[in-house]
Motif scaffolding. Structure first.
Motif, PDB file in Angstrom:
ATOM      1  N   ILE A  58       2.636   1.587  -3.400  1.00  0.00           N
ATOM      2  CA  ILE A  58       1.699   2.006  -4.449  1.00  0.00           C
ATOM      3  C   ILE A  58       1.393   3.491  -4.332  1.00  0.00           C
ATOM      4  O   ILE A  58       1.503   4.243  -5.303  1.00  0.00           O
ATOM      5  CB  ILE A  58       0.405   1.156  -4.389  1.00  0.00           C
ATOM      6  N   VAL A  59       1.032   3.948  -3.147  1.00  0.00           N
ATOM      7  CA  VAL A  59       0.668   5.359  -2.954  1.00  0.00           C
ATOM      8  C   VAL A  59       1.856   6.271  -3.245  1.00  0.00           C
ATOM      9  O   VAL A  59       1.734   7.264  -3.984  1.00  0.00           O
ATOM     10  CB  VAL A  59       0.121   5.593  -1.524  1.00  0.00           C
ATOM     11  N   LEU A  60       3.021   5.967  -2.696  1.00  0.00           N
ATOM     12  CA  LEU A  60       4.198   6.806  -2.924  1.00  0.00           C
ATOM     13  C   LEU A  60       4.617   6.810  -4.390  1.00  0.00           C
ATOM     14  O   LEU A  60       4.998   7.856  -4.930  1.00  0.00           O
ATOM     15  CB  LEU A  60       5.356   6.352  -2.036  1.00  0.00           C
ATOM     16  N   SER A  61       4.536   5.673  -5.047  1.00  0.00           N
ATOM     17  CA  SER A  61       4.914   5.596  -6.458  1.00  0.00           C
ATOM     18  C   SER A  61       3.993   6.434  -7.329  1.00  0.00           C
ATOM     19  O   SER A  61       4.451   7.171  -8.205  1.00  0.00           O
ATOM     20  CB  SER A  61       4.905   4.143  -6.939  1.00  0.00           C
ATOM     21  N   VAL A  62       2.691   6.316  -7.104  1.00  0.00           N
ATOM     22  CA  VAL A  62       1.734   7.102  -7.886  1.00  0.00           C
ATOM     23  C   VAL A  62       1.956   8.593  -7.647  1.00  0.00           C
ATOM     24  O   VAL A  62       1.983   9.390  -8.595  1.00  0.00           O
ATOM     25  CB  VAL A  62       0.276   6.689  -7.550  1.00  0.00           C
ATOM     26  N   LEU A  63       2.147   8.989  -6.395  1.00  0.00           N
ATOM     27  CA  LEU A  63       2.397  10.401  -6.091  1.00  0.00           C
ATOM     28  C   LEU A  63       3.676  10.904  -6.746  1.00  0.00           C
ATOM     29  O   LEU A  63       3.721  12.027  -7.261  1.00  0.00           O
ATOM     30  CB  LEU A  63       2.442  10.619  -4.582  1.00  0.00           C
ATOM     31  N   THR A  65       2.170  -5.328  -7.071  1.00  0.00           N
ATOM     32  CA  THR A  65       2.544  -3.964  -6.717  1.00  0.00           C
ATOM     33  C   THR A  65       2.531  -3.065  -7.940  1.00  0.00           C
ATOM     34  O   THR A  65       1.992  -1.965  -7.898  1.00  0.00           O
ATOM     35  CB  THR A  65       3.957  -3.942  -6.079  1.00  0.00           C
ATOM     36  N   GLY A 121       0.820  -1.212   0.000  1.00  0.00           N
ATOM     37  CA  GLY A 121       0.000   0.000   0.000  1.00  0.00           C
ATOM     38  C   GLY A 121       0.850   1.256   0.000  1.00  0.00           C
ATOM     39  O   GLY A 121       0.600   2.200  -0.757  1.00  0.00           O
ATOM     40  N   CYS A 122       1.881   1.264   0.834  1.00  0.00           N
ATOM     41  CA  CYS A 122       2.790   2.422   0.884  1.00  0.00           C
ATOM     42  C   CYS A 122       3.548   2.589  -0.419  1.00  0.00           C
ATOM     43  O   CYS A 122       3.683   3.704  -0.933  1.00  0.00           O
ATOM     44  CB  CYS A 122       3.774   2.275   2.047  1.00  0.00           C
ATOM     45  N   SER A 132       9.114  -0.719  -8.317  1.00  0.00           N
ATOM     46  CA  SER A 132       8.039  -1.272  -7.482  1.00  0.00           C
ATOM     47  C   SER A 132       7.918  -2.781  -7.682  1.00  0.00           C
ATOM     48  O   SER A 132       7.689  -3.524  -6.729  1.00  0.00           O
ATOM     49  CB  SER A 132       6.712  -0.575  -7.761  1.00  0.00           C
ATOM     50  N   ILE A 180      -0.291   0.376  -9.497  1.00  0.00           N
ATOM     51  CA  ILE A 180       0.348   1.668  -9.751  1.00  0.00           C
ATOM     52  C   ILE A 180       0.078   2.089 -11.187  1.00  0.00           C
ATOM     53  O   ILE A 180      -0.322   3.228 -11.446  1.00  0.00           O
ATOM     54  CB  ILE A 180       1.869   1.599  -9.482  1.00  0.00           C
ATOM     55  N   ALA A 183      -3.552   3.083 -11.672  1.00  0.00           N
ATOM     56  CA  ALA A 183      -3.809   4.399 -11.076  1.00  0.00           C
ATOM     57  C   ALA A 183      -3.239   5.523 -11.936  1.00  0.00           C
ATOM     58  O   ALA A 183      -3.902   6.549 -12.159  1.00  0.00           O
ATOM     59  CB  ALA A 183      -3.221   4.465  -9.667  1.00  0.00           C
TER      60      ALA A 183
END
Length: 177
Positions: free
Chosen positions: A43-48, A161, A40-41, A152, A165, A168
């Motif tokens: 995925i979120v950090l990569s997309v951001l 993972t 989860g971390c 990732s 990403i 998204a």
């Protein structure tokens, strides 16, 4: 040229589907692999991170990439098909091909710094080239996205993972352009 790329893309789709069935990926097990704290971390950090780089690149340029412009044109003709293909099918097929196939070809069984670097860079470059960048901005966007997706995948050696990403990123790109 369009005929050759269509044949190549269709071949990649067929090979990727074959690989998916060989791996026996079940949706329930896939969801369990994706929804944990570490993934989860990542995925979120990569997309951001990809969004941030895209914003910075777009601040220096008004034009969308040629790939995005073509998608936007197709959206006016067949919106539902292009949305499903661009946001679900393409990310899955591309991740299976560029991470599961290309990454693993370039990453022999020995887990060394050189092997990891070769696999990450080669799959990132091929991913970028597959999106036919025509400007330096497009090269930066697709190259960086390929790098983030490769890192990732490498971090857990799991498509669980990199696929979310990629999905998204494509959804955000579709909605914001």
């Amino acid at each position: 040229m369009a005929g050759i790329s269509s044949i190549a893309y269709t071949t990649c789709i067929c090979y990727s589907i074959k690989k998916l069935f060989e791996e026996k990926i079940y949706i329930r097990r896939y969801i369990q692999r994706v929804f944990n704290i570490k993934n989860g971390c990542i995925i979120v950090l990569s997309v951001l991170l990809v969004i941030l780089v895209s914003i910075l690149v777009h601040l220096t340029s008004v034009n969308a990439t040629s790939n995005q412009a073509e998608i936007n044109n197709l959206l006016t003709v067949i919106p539902i098909f292009i949305t499903i293909q661009g946001c679900i099918v393409a990310p899955i097929v591309e991740e299976v091909f560029f991470r599961k196939v290309i990454f693993n070809i370039m990453h022999p069984t020995k887990n060394t710094y050189v092997n990891n670097t070769l696999a990450i860079i080669s799959s990132s470059i091929l991913f970028c080239m597959a999106h036919t960048p025509t400007t330096i901005n497009a090269i930066i966007i697709y190259g960086f996205a390929g790098l983030v997706l490769s890192l990732s995948y490498w971090s857990g050696n799991k498509l669980a993972t990199s696929i979310p990403i990629h999905v998204a990123i494509n959804i955000i790109s579709l909605v914001t352009t």
